[in-house]
Enzyme design. Sequence first.
Site, PDB file in Angstrom:
ATOM      1  N   CYS A  95       0.872  -1.181   0.000  1.00  0.00           N
ATOM      2  CA  CYS A  95       0.000   0.000   0.000  1.00  0.00           C
ATOM      3  C   CYS A  95       0.898   1.215   0.000  1.00  0.00           C
ATOM      4  O   CYS A  95       1.720   1.384   0.908  1.00  0.00           O
ATOM      5  CB  CYS A  95      -0.922  -0.010   1.217  1.00  0.00           C
ATOM      6  N   VAL A  96       0.746   2.032  -1.032  1.00  0.00           N
ATOM      7  CA  VAL A  96       1.601   3.203  -1.169  1.00  0.00           C
ATOM      8  C   VAL A  96       0.781   4.449  -1.461  1.00  0.00           C
ATOM      9  O   VAL A  96      -0.323   4.374  -1.982  1.00  0.00           O
ATOM     10  CB  VAL A  96       2.650   3.014  -2.293  1.00  0.00           C
TER      11      VAL A  96
END
Length: 128
Positions: free
Chosen positions: A107-108
């Site tokens: 998750c960025v």
Amino acid sequence: MSVKEVLHTDLAPAAVGPYSQAVAANNMIFTSGQIPINPKTGKIEATTIEEQTEQVMQNLHCVLAEGGVAFDRVIKTTCFLADMNDFAAFNGVYGKYFPENAPARSCVQVAALPMGAKVEVEVIAVKG
């Protein structure tokens, strides 16, 4: 015989460029990233991160169903957030789709997402 099978469903947003909603190959399904487009209108209608995440997950559900699998067959997700401050609220909705044996995940935060979306998610699933 083709090595890959292109998957398409009218229940999820149509591809808006040179890509497929998903591709099945070697007993695996690889989805393109889904943003919170309502497939009936072709627009992003949801405004909160929770509503947008719900639409994204519903879009993914429809694409996965076209390939004959559900969220319990997902082994990896990649999640993109326009604002990492939305992480906890995103997780609240995302977690409902993986109540146990959650897949691996990245998750960025990204600088921007198409159409001003707050979230985009892509998945890899195993058939059979």
